[in-house]
Write an enzyme that holds these catalytic residues in place. Structure first.
Site, PDB file in Angstrom:
ATOM      1  N   GLU A  99      49.216   8.066  21.541  1.00  0.00           N
ATOM      2  CA  GLU A  99      48.669   6.333  21.471  1.00  0.00           C
ATOM      3  C   GLU A  99      48.420   5.403  20.906  1.00  0.00           C
ATOM      4  OE1 GLU A  99      45.312   6.760  23.798  1.00  0.00           O
ATOM      5  OE2 GLU A  99      46.457   8.328  25.351  1.00  0.00           O
ATOM      6  N   CYS A 112      46.436  -0.543  15.840  1.00  0.00           N
ATOM      7  CA  CYS A 112      46.078   0.610  15.786  1.00  0.00           C
ATOM      8  C   CYS A 112      46.609   1.806  15.532  1.00  0.00           C
ATOM      9  CB  CYS A 112      45.159   0.743  16.386  1.00  0.00           C
ATOM     10  SG  CYS A 112      44.111   1.999  16.253  1.00  0.00           S
ATOM     11  N   CYS A 119      44.019  15.933  15.342  1.00  0.00           N
ATOM     12  CA  CYS A 119      43.232  15.367  14.271  1.00  0.00           C
ATOM     13  C   CYS A 119      42.526  17.058  13.874  1.00  0.00           C
ATOM     14  CB  CYS A 119      42.363  14.886  14.146  1.00  0.00           C
ATOM     15  SG  CYS A 119      41.650  14.640  12.517  1.00  0.00           S
ATOM     16  N   CYS A 123      34.845  16.251  13.672  1.00  0.00           N
ATOM     17  CA  CYS A 123      34.081  15.155  13.635  1.00  0.00           C
ATOM     18  C   CYS A 123      33.174  15.265  15.052  1.00  0.00           C
ATOM     19  CB  CYS A 123      34.104  13.305  13.216  1.00  0.00           C
ATOM     20  SG  CYS A 123      35.268  13.449  11.035  1.00  0.00           S
ATOM     21  N   CYS A 126      34.201  12.788  17.951  1.00  0.00           N
ATOM     22  CA  CYS A 126      35.042  12.044  18.313  1.00  0.00           C
ATOM     23  C   CYS A 126      36.197  12.790  19.252  1.00  0.00           C
ATOM     24  CB  CYS A 126      36.389  11.769  16.570  1.00  0.00           C
ATOM     25  SG  CYS A 126      37.974  11.274  16.931  1.00  0.00           S
ATOM     26  N   CYS A 348      38.135   2.952  20.436  1.00  0.00           N
ATOM     27  CA  CYS A 348      37.939   3.648  19.056  1.00  0.00           C
ATOM     28  C   CYS A 348      38.418   5.189  19.620  1.00  0.00           C
ATOM     29  CB  CYS A 348      36.842   3.560  18.329  1.00  0.00           C
ATOM     30  SG  CYS A 348      37.753   1.801  17.185  1.00  0.00           S
TER      31      CYS A 348
HETATM   32  N1  SAH Z   1      40.750  10.326  11.327  1.00  0.00           N
HETATM   33  C1  SAH Z   1      40.521   8.709  10.482  1.00  0.00           C
HETATM   34  C2  SAH Z   1      40.768   7.771  11.196  1.00  0.00           C
HETATM   35  C3  SAH Z   1      40.856   7.681  13.203  1.00  0.00           C
HETATM   36  S1  SAH Z   1      39.509   7.214  14.260  1.00  0.00           S
HETATM   37  C4  SAH Z   1      38.461   8.533  10.464  1.00  0.00           C
HETATM   38  O1  SAH Z   1      37.639   8.772  11.121  1.00  0.00           O
HETATM   39  O2  SAH Z   1      38.505   7.054   9.723  1.00  0.00           O
HETATM   40  C5  SAH Z   1      39.171   5.711  13.100  1.00  0.00           C
HETATM   41  C6  SAH Z   1      37.377   5.695  13.731  1.00  0.00           C
HETATM   42  O3  SAH Z   1      36.834   5.642  15.510  1.00  0.00           O
HETATM   43  C7  SAH Z   1      36.232   6.307  12.638  1.00  0.00           C
HETATM   44  O4  SAH Z   1      35.760   5.501  12.014  1.00  0.00           O
HETATM   45  C8  SAH Z   1      36.123   6.946  13.766  1.00  0.00           C
HETATM   46  O5  SAH Z   1      34.582   7.366  13.092  1.00  0.00           O
HETATM   47  C9  SAH Z   1      35.494   6.357  14.617  1.00  0.00           C
HETATM   48  N2  SAH Z   1      35.833   7.036  15.869  1.00  0.00           N
HETATM   49  C10 SAH Z   1      35.971   8.300  16.804  1.00  0.00           C
HETATM   50  N3  SAH Z   1      35.753   8.790  17.454  1.00  0.00           N
HETATM   51  C11 SAH Z   1      34.622   7.394  18.482  1.00  0.00           C
HETATM   52  C12 SAH Z   1      33.724   7.086  19.101  1.00  0.00           C
HETATM   53  N4  SAH Z   1      34.045   7.984  20.068  1.00  0.00           N
HETATM   54  N5  SAH Z   1      33.052   5.996  19.685  1.00  0.00           N
HETATM   55  C13 SAH Z   1      33.289   5.249  18.498  1.00  0.00           C
HETATM   56  N6  SAH Z   1      34.024   5.513  17.717  1.00  0.00           N
HETATM   57  C14 SAH Z   1      34.367   6.548  16.974  1.00  0.00           C
HETATM   58 FE1  SF4 Z   2      39.806  13.251  12.920  1.00  0.00          FE
HETATM   59 FE2  SF4 Z   2      38.231  11.979  14.649  1.00  0.00          FE
HETATM   60 FE3  SF4 Z   2      37.293  12.709  12.477  1.00  0.00          FE
HETATM   61 FE4  SF4 Z   2      38.871  10.687  12.127  1.00  0.00          FE
HETATM   62  S1  SF4 Z   2      37.333  10.721  13.391  1.00  0.00           S
HETATM   63  S2  SF4 Z   2      38.778  12.262  10.930  1.00  0.00           S
HETATM   64  S3  SF4 Z   2      40.623  10.820  13.709  1.00  0.00           S
HETATM   65  S4  SF4 Z   2      38.143  14.053  14.024  1.00  0.00           S
END
Ligand code: SAH
Ligand code: SF4
Length: 373
Positions: A99, A112, A119, A123, A126, A348
């Site tokens: 997406e 974006c 991934c 995390c 996420c 996000c």
């Molecule tokens: N992997 C990279 C880029 C993709 S994530 C990274 O982690 O930076 C893009 C942003 O969205 C990151 O800052 C991530 O921490 C945030 N993000 C991921 N899941 C989220 C959620 N459920 N609510 C708010 N922000 C989130």
């Molecule tokens: Fe991967 Fe999501 Fe962590 Fe970014 S925030 S590194 S997309 S698991």
């Protein structure tokens, strides 16, 4: 020779940055300047058929069609949210879909972009991470998201309207774990023969792959966003497991080094996803303010976006405001990312796409309610 992405033997010209495109023409016995002509057709006019390239001779067009192709992602879905956020679901090779999201904001339009299918980093907050990992995207598939998104606006007057003014590598995936392809795609974003977006408006976001961050400054000068989310290693280890390998002090050192290597004075963006009762208390804000004293940065607070597999909660508006006030008072430019596009799951951390998880991680998480996608 240059890469092809597995579909057939033809070279996909969509993903070749300037130098590789020039090399392609040299390799087939043509002049280098053809690179500029062809790049403009592809990236500025959205052309995917060599026959449309009227300043290229007929015999060369025929030769190109034999050796090469311009193959972008197929747009499966194009949705506009109530607040104007637009989401495209795009099908990549092998049937995976990803997406891309466009967030319009006045004169600005921020796209974006995803770097991987899924991934591998997991995390805890996420949704992408919870779905596991399939593979890296090719440079053609990464730049193809911008290419395909812009094509949906065509024809437009490029001297006036610019539907996409900024790109953030904040979709699915960890961009620095797909280093070469991401760098090639970002080169194209900034190249005047392609999209000509300023280096200040192309941002790579990382959860902290320190060795890659140390290499980044040697090959590019894009803007940097660091997904920090916690100001001490104990908490960050829990939220961002990669922190166990590359703890906060290493990450911030690499960030400072990257910034000091840039020719202008630019700040990093520190991303901090706020989760109720986890990292949103006043003492967390004060700890963050102390931690970042030596880092040229601005702070972007992202109230947690819920998804079915997660137990975290978004803090109240008051808690977010209180957190922001403490940072502002400590002298940091602190913004709160407003949630956009959540009615179409485009916020996000809600970007998931459809793909087969090669890590089997997704089997460990049972959705609370079934996702509508
Ligand atoms: N992997 C990279 C880029 C993709 S994530 C990274 O982690 O930076 C893009 C942003 O969205 C990151 O800052 C991530 O921490 C945030 N993000 C991921 N899941 C989220 C959620 N459920 N609510 C708010 N922000 C989130
Ligand atoms: Fe991967 Fe999501 Fe962590 Fe970014 S925030 S590194 S997309 S698991």
């Amino acid at each position: 020779m240059t890469e092809s992405d597995g579909h057939n033997d033809k070279v996909n010209l969509l993903g070749l940055p300037r130098q590789k495109m020039e090399q392609f023409f040299v390799d087939i016995g043509e002049k280098k300047f053809r690179a500029g002509q062809v790049m403009k057709w592809i990236h500025q006019y959205g052309v995917d058929d060599f026959e449309a390239m009227t300043n290229v001779s007929k015999p060369l067009r025929a030769r190109l069609a034999e050796l090469a192709e311009i193959r972008g992602p197929e747009v499966l879905l194009d949705e506009v949210s109530q607040d104007g956020t637009r989401k495209w679901v795009m099908r990549m090779a092998e049937g995976n879909s990803i997406e891309a999201v466009l967030i319009p904001d006045g004169e600005r339009g921020t796209l974006c972009v995803s770097s991987q299918v899924g991934c591998s980093l997991d995390c805890s907050f996420c949704s992408t991470g919870k779905r596991g990992f399939n593979r890296n995207l090719s440079s053609a598939e990464i730049i193809g998201q911008l290419w395909a998104a812009l094509r949906t606006f065509m024809p437009f007057d490029r001297t006036k309207e610019r539907p996409v003014t900024n790109v953030v590598m904040m979709g699915m995936g960890e961009p620095l774990l797909n280093f070469d392809n991401v760098v090639d795609a970002m080169d194209l974003m900034m190249d005047d023969w392609a999209y000509g977006i300023s280096k200040r408006r192309v941002t790579v976001s990382t959860s902290g792959v320190v060795p890659a961050l140390e290499k980044l400054g040697e090959v590019t000068d894009v803007s940097l966003a660091i997904s920090l989310h916690a100001a001490n290693d104990e908490l960050r280890n829990e939220l961002v497991p990669l922190n166990r390998k590359y703890p906060i002090d290493q990450l911030l050192r690499a960030t400072r080094n990257y910034l000091s290597g840039l020719s202008d004075r630019r700040r990093a963006t520190i991303e901090y996803t706020l989760m109720e009762g986890v990292n949103d208390q006043p003492e967390h804000a004060r700890e963050l303010a102390d931690l970042l004293v030596d880092v040229p940065c601005k702070i972007n607070l992202i109230p947690f976006n819920p998804f079915p597999e997660s137990d975290y909660r978004r803090p109240s508006g008051n808690a977010v405001k209180r957190f922001q006030d403490i940072l502002n008072q400590a002298g940091y430019i602190t913004t709160v990312r407003t949630t956009r596009g959540d009615d179409i799951d485009a916020a996000c951390g809600q970007l998931v796409g459809q793909f087969e998880d090669r890590t089997r991680r997704s089997q460990r998480y049972i959705p609370v309610h079934q996702e509508v996608s």
